[in-house]
Design a protein around this motif. Structure first.
Motif, PDB file in Angstrom:
ATOM      1  N   UNK A 134       0.812  -1.223   0.000  1.00  0.00           N
ATOM      2  CA  UNK A 134       0.000   0.000   0.000  1.00  0.00           C
ATOM      3  C   UNK A 134       0.846   1.273   0.000  1.00  0.00           C
ATOM      4  N   UNK A 135       2.021   1.250   0.631  1.00  0.00           N
ATOM      5  CA  UNK A 135       2.879   2.442   0.619  1.00  0.00           C
ATOM      6  C   UNK A 135       3.344   2.765  -0.794  1.00  0.00           C
ATOM      7  N   UNK A 136       3.730   1.754  -1.542  1.00  0.00           N
ATOM      8  CA  UNK A 136       4.180   1.962  -2.918  1.00  0.00           C
ATOM      9  C   UNK A 136       3.031   2.452  -3.796  1.00  0.00           C
ATOM     10  N   UNK A 137       1.878   1.839  -3.649  1.00  0.00           N
ATOM     11  CA  UNK A 137       0.706   2.240  -4.427  1.00  0.00           C
ATOM     12  C   UNK A 137       0.370   3.700  -4.141  1.00  0.00           C
ATOM     13  N   UNK A 138       0.335   4.061  -2.873  1.00  0.00           N
ATOM     14  CA  UNK A 138       0.025   5.438  -2.490  1.00  0.00           C
ATOM     15  C   UNK A 138       1.055   6.414  -3.057  1.00  0.00           C
ATOM     16  N   UNK A 139       2.337   6.059  -2.952  1.00  0.00           N
ATOM     17  CA  UNK A 139       3.405   6.912  -3.470  1.00  0.00           C
ATOM     18  C   UNK A 139       3.227   7.164  -4.960  1.00  0.00           C
ATOM     19  N   UNK A 140       3.105   6.115  -5.734  1.00  0.00           N
ATOM     20  CA  UNK A 140       3.080   6.293  -7.187  1.00  0.00           C
ATOM     21  C   UNK A 140       1.767   6.903  -7.674  1.00  0.00           C
ATOM     22  N   UNK A 141       0.666   6.601  -7.021  1.00  0.00           N
ATOM     23  CA  UNK A 141      -0.582   7.279  -7.381  1.00  0.00           C
ATOM     24  C   UNK A 141      -0.491   8.774  -7.069  1.00  0.00           C
ATOM     25  N   UNK A 142       0.226   9.134  -6.010  1.00  0.00           N
ATOM     26  CA  UNK A 142       0.320  10.542  -5.616  1.00  0.00           C
ATOM     27  C   UNK A 142       1.090  11.389  -6.623  1.00  0.00           C
ATOM     28  N   UNK A 143       1.917  10.765  -7.450  1.00  0.00           N
ATOM     29  CA  UNK A 143       2.656  11.513  -8.463  1.00  0.00           C
ATOM     30  C   UNK A 143       2.111  11.284  -9.867  1.00  0.00           C
ATOM     31  N   UNK A 144       0.925  10.690  -9.952  1.00  0.00           N
ATOM     32  CA  UNK A 144       0.231  10.613 -11.235  1.00  0.00           C
ATOM     33  C   UNK A 144       0.223   9.277 -11.950  1.00  0.00           C
ATOM     34  N   UNK A 145       0.858   8.252 -11.386  1.00  0.00           N
ATOM     35  CA  UNK A 145       0.819   6.940 -12.034  1.00  0.00           C
ATOM     36  C   UNK A 145      -0.607   6.396 -11.986  1.00  0.00           C
ATOM     37  N   UNK A 146      -0.998   5.704 -13.052  1.00  0.00           N
ATOM     38  CA  UNK A 146      -2.332   5.117 -13.120  1.00  0.00           C
ATOM     39  C   UNK A 146      -2.229   3.607 -13.293  1.00  0.00           C
ATOM     40  N   UNK A 147      -3.103   2.904 -12.581  1.00  0.00           N
ATOM     41  CA  UNK A 147      -3.119   1.445 -12.674  1.00  0.00           C
ATOM     42  C   UNK A 147      -3.529   1.047 -14.091  1.00  0.00           C
ATOM     43  N   UNK A 148      -2.756   0.147 -14.685  1.00  0.00           N
ATOM     44  CA  UNK A 148      -3.065  -0.284 -16.050  1.00  0.00           C
ATOM     45  C   UNK A 148      -3.126  -1.801 -16.176  1.00  0.00           C
ATOM     46  N   UNK A 149      -2.794  -2.512 -15.110  1.00  0.00           N
ATOM     47  CA  UNK A 149      -2.825  -3.961 -15.225  1.00  0.00           C
ATOM     48  C   UNK A 149      -2.845  -4.664 -13.887  1.00  0.00           C
ATOM     49  N   UNK A 150      -3.343  -5.885 -13.929  1.00  0.00           N
ATOM     50  CA  UNK A 150      -3.411  -6.751 -12.758  1.00  0.00           C
ATOM     51  C   UNK A 150      -2.991  -8.138 -13.200  1.00  0.00           C
ATOM     52  N   UNK A 151      -1.986  -8.674 -12.536  1.00  0.00           N
ATOM     53  CA  UNK A 151      -1.528 -10.034 -12.802  1.00  0.00           C
ATOM     54  C   UNK A 151      -1.975 -10.901 -11.640  1.00  0.00           C
ATOM     55  N   UNK A 152      -2.910 -11.765 -11.883  1.00  0.00           N
ATOM     56  CA  UNK A 152      -3.492 -12.612 -10.844  1.00  0.00           C
ATOM     57  C   UNK A 152      -2.506 -13.672 -10.374  1.00  0.00           C
ATOM     58  N   UNK A 153      -2.452 -13.848  -9.047  1.00  0.00           N
ATOM     59  CA  UNK A 153      -1.620 -14.876  -8.412  1.00  0.00           C
ATOM     60  C   UNK A 153      -0.207 -14.881  -9.001  1.00  0.00           C
TER      61      UNK A 153
END
Length: 175
Positions: A134-153
């Protein structure tokens, strides 16, 4: 190479950084994040710093993050999977535990984004992270990165498999 703001500088890792990189790379608490399976030897770290830390030939570059006031190394930030033809690269960051939650990671990423887009003239940069980082997700979203993919398991953990997220940041000034 020095990239900086008022508080921190990013500089190319040098052979004299081997000891601190050795400590960071062999911290088992971050192995899952860095996908490390075995410890690195000091010799391996030294050889990387002498021979493999080159963006053009090796497609990767490690930079040390240091505080400007006392030149203390507080972490490292990497460009990896550099693809000059497709104008993209992955990035990763590690902040020493003693210096976390002080804004250094965000400042480092902002400096690196500027370098990637204005100097390397990349079209995009991306990160890969575990869905529970969650820290990494919060960091990169805060500078404008957008989720573009999900790799299951995608990532094996002691408790089973977990998903991996991919985020990207597109250079909107790139033609």
């Amino acid at each position: 190479m020095f990239l900086e703001n008022d508080n921190i500088s990013l500089r190319t890792a040098e052979p004299y950084d081997a000891e601190v990189i050795y400590r960071w790379e062999n911290d088992r608490d971050i192995w899952r994040v860095s996908e490390t399976l075995a410890p690195y030897s000091m010799h391996q770290i030294e050889q990387f710093l002498l021979n493999n830390n080159d963006l053009t030939s090796e497609k990767q570059l490690r930079m040390i993050i240091e505080r400007n006031d006392d030149k203390t190394p507080i972490g490292c930030i990497d460009i990896y999977d550099y693809d000059q033809f497709n104008e993209r690269a992955g990035i990763g960051i590690l902040i020493d535990e003693r210096f976390r939650n002080r804004g250094f990671a965000r400042q480092s990423v902002e400096i690196l984004i500027d370098y990637c887009f204005k100097t390397l003239i990349l079209n995009q940069i991306y990160i890969l992270t575990s869905i529970d980082n969650t820290q990494s997700i919060k960091l990169f979203e805060s500078v404008g990165f957008q989720k573009c993919g999900l790799r299951k398991q995608w990532l094996k953990t002691p408790c089973g498999f977990t998903d991996q997220l991919e985020y990207q940041l597109i250079n909107t000034s790139h033609k």
